[in-house]
Design an enzyme around this catalytic site. Structure first.
Site, PDB file in Angstrom:
ATOM      1  N   ARG A 114       0.821  -1.211   0.000  1.00 48.24           N
ATOM      2  CA  ARG A 114       0.000   0.000   0.000  1.00 48.24           C
ATOM      3  C   ARG A 114       0.853   1.257   0.000  1.00 48.24           C
ATOM      4  NH1 ARG A 114      -4.939  -2.460   2.690  1.00 48.24           N
ATOM      5  NH2 ARG A 114      -6.529  -0.867   2.869  1.00 48.24           N
ATOM      6  N   ARG A 145     -21.998  -2.175   3.441  1.00 49.85           N
ATOM      7  CA  ARG A 145     -21.149  -3.074   4.234  1.00 49.85           C
ATOM      8  C   ARG A 145     -21.191  -2.695   5.717  1.00 49.85           C
ATOM      9  NH1 ARG A 145     -14.914  -3.923   2.692  1.00 49.85           N
ATOM     10  NH2 ARG A 145     -14.645  -1.915   3.683  1.00 49.85           N
ATOM     11  N   ARG A 162     -17.996  -3.034  10.665  1.00 47.53           N
ATOM     12  CA  ARG A 162     -16.559  -2.855  10.891  1.00 47.53           C
ATOM     13  C   ARG A 162     -16.291  -1.492  11.512  1.00 47.53           C
ATOM     14  NH1 ARG A 162     -12.854  -4.546   5.791  1.00 47.53           N
ATOM     15  NH2 ARG A 162     -11.918  -2.559   6.338  1.00 47.53           N
ATOM     16  N   ARG A 195      -9.925   6.859   4.413  1.00 48.58           N
ATOM     17  CA  ARG A 195      -9.295   5.718   3.718  1.00 48.58           C
ATOM     18  C   ARG A 195      -9.197   5.967   2.220  1.00 48.58           C
ATOM     19  NH1 ARG A 195     -13.108   1.300   5.593  1.00 48.58           N
ATOM     20  NH2 ARG A 195     -11.946  -0.135   4.270  1.00 48.58           N
TER      21      ARG A 195
HETATM   22  P1  AMP Z   1      -8.511  -3.475   4.353  1.00 48.67           P
HETATM   23  O1  AMP Z   1      -9.196  -4.592   5.027  1.00 48.67           O
HETATM   24  O2  AMP Z   1      -7.484  -3.931   3.330  1.00 48.67           O
HETATM   25  O3  AMP Z   1      -9.438  -2.448   3.776  1.00 48.67           O
HETATM   26  O4  AMP Z   1      -7.644  -2.721   5.468  1.00 48.67           O
HETATM   27  C1  AMP Z   1      -8.281  -2.113   6.579  1.00 48.67           C
HETATM   28  C2  AMP Z   1      -7.283  -1.270   7.360  1.00 48.67           C
HETATM   29  O5  AMP Z   1      -6.192  -2.089   7.808  1.00 48.67           O
HETATM   30  C3  AMP Z   1      -6.626  -0.125   6.594  1.00 48.67           C
HETATM   31  O6  AMP Z   1      -7.423   1.037   6.572  1.00 48.67           O
HETATM   32  C4  AMP Z   1      -5.350   0.064   7.403  1.00 48.67           C
HETATM   33  O7  AMP Z   1      -5.607   0.738   8.627  1.00 48.67           O
HETATM   34  C5  AMP Z   1      -4.969  -1.356   7.748  1.00 48.67           C
HETATM   35  N1  AMP Z   1      -4.119  -1.991   6.704  1.00 48.67           N
HETATM   36  C6  AMP Z   1      -4.414  -3.112   5.979  1.00 48.67           C
HETATM   37  N2  AMP Z   1      -3.411  -3.424   5.158  1.00 48.67           N
HETATM   38  C7  AMP Z   1      -2.452  -2.482   5.338  1.00 48.67           C
HETATM   39  C8  AMP Z   1      -1.172  -2.241   4.764  1.00 48.67           C
HETATM   40  N3  AMP Z   1      -0.671  -3.037   3.806  1.00 48.67           N
HETATM   41  N4  AMP Z   1      -0.472  -1.164   5.211  1.00 48.67           N
HETATM   42  C9  AMP Z   1      -0.956  -0.356   6.180  1.00 48.67           C
HETATM   43  N5  AMP Z   1      -2.149  -0.516   6.746  1.00 48.67           N
HETATM   44  C10 AMP Z   1      -2.901  -1.567   6.340  1.00 48.67           C
END
Ligand code: AMP
Length: 187
Positions: free
Chosen positions: A88, A127, A133, A144
């Protein structure tokens, strides 16, 4: 085969990644899922990640890099992985390259799941109602999206330079999109 799924939050990359994982028999690894499990279990990583996670901010690379290293070096990842939600940041992308090269592999394809922003917000509201969540509030979601645009979207250029990016329109039925994914991956 090592595939990266790139896309804004709510683009459906997790859903498509899961289908692809079953079809190709390659594990899908989602850092977001690993973080949610760590938070639920109350591990040190989970506790450190939570303050960022709940605000919709990226968990700092110093925490994530160890996680990425662990998953890419695990025996289950030997035949390749589908990366959902990482890299990311450019630091994470460099780490992925380094770790794959160390085992004689590389990133084989990057799928950019493309969905217009109004549709992303609609999906997030749905969602939030279904899953509840803690980062699915409108404020955290907007943050985000901003974080995605600023820190993750530049990775598209990083991979385009290596001609690795396939854009997959992420609108339509799950089956329609899966068909596009299949064409992009070539199998
Ligand atoms: P996601 O489920 O991929 O939408 O991720 C939810 C949250 O987890 C994000 O908003 C970040 O806070 C954290 N997160 C997930 N993957 C990463 C990553 N590769 N780097 C940094 N934060 C992450």
């Amino acid at each position: 085969m090592n595939l990266i799924l790139l896309g804004a939050p709510g683009s459906g990359k997790g859903t498509q990644g899961a289908l692809l994982s079953t079809r190709l028999n390659i594990p899908k690894i989602a850092t977001g899922d690993l973080i949610r499990t760590a938070m639920k279990d109350g591990t040190p990583l989970g506790t450190r990640a939570k303050e960022y996670y709940d605000q919709g901010l990226l968990v700092p690379d110093e925490i994530i890099l160890g996680l990425i290293e662990e998953v890419l070096q695990s025996p289950g990842a030997k035949r390749g992985v589908i990366m959902d939600g990482f890299p990311r940041t450019s630091g994470q992308a460099e780490a992925v390259d380094r770790l794959l090269h160390a085992r004689g592999q590389q990133v084989d394809r990057v799928l950019l799941v493309d969905v217009p922003e109004e549709e992303l917000v609609r999906r997030m509201r749905r969602r939030a109602a279904l899953e509840g969540r803690s980062d699915d509030t409108i404020d955290a979601f907007r943050r985000r999206l901003g974080v995605y645009r600023e820190q993750t979207a530049p990775l598209v250029a990083y991979y385009r330079e290596r001609d690795l990016v396939s854009v997959v329109p992420g609108i339509g039925t799950v089956e329609d999109i899966a068909e596009r994914v299949k064409l992009a991956v070539g199998r």
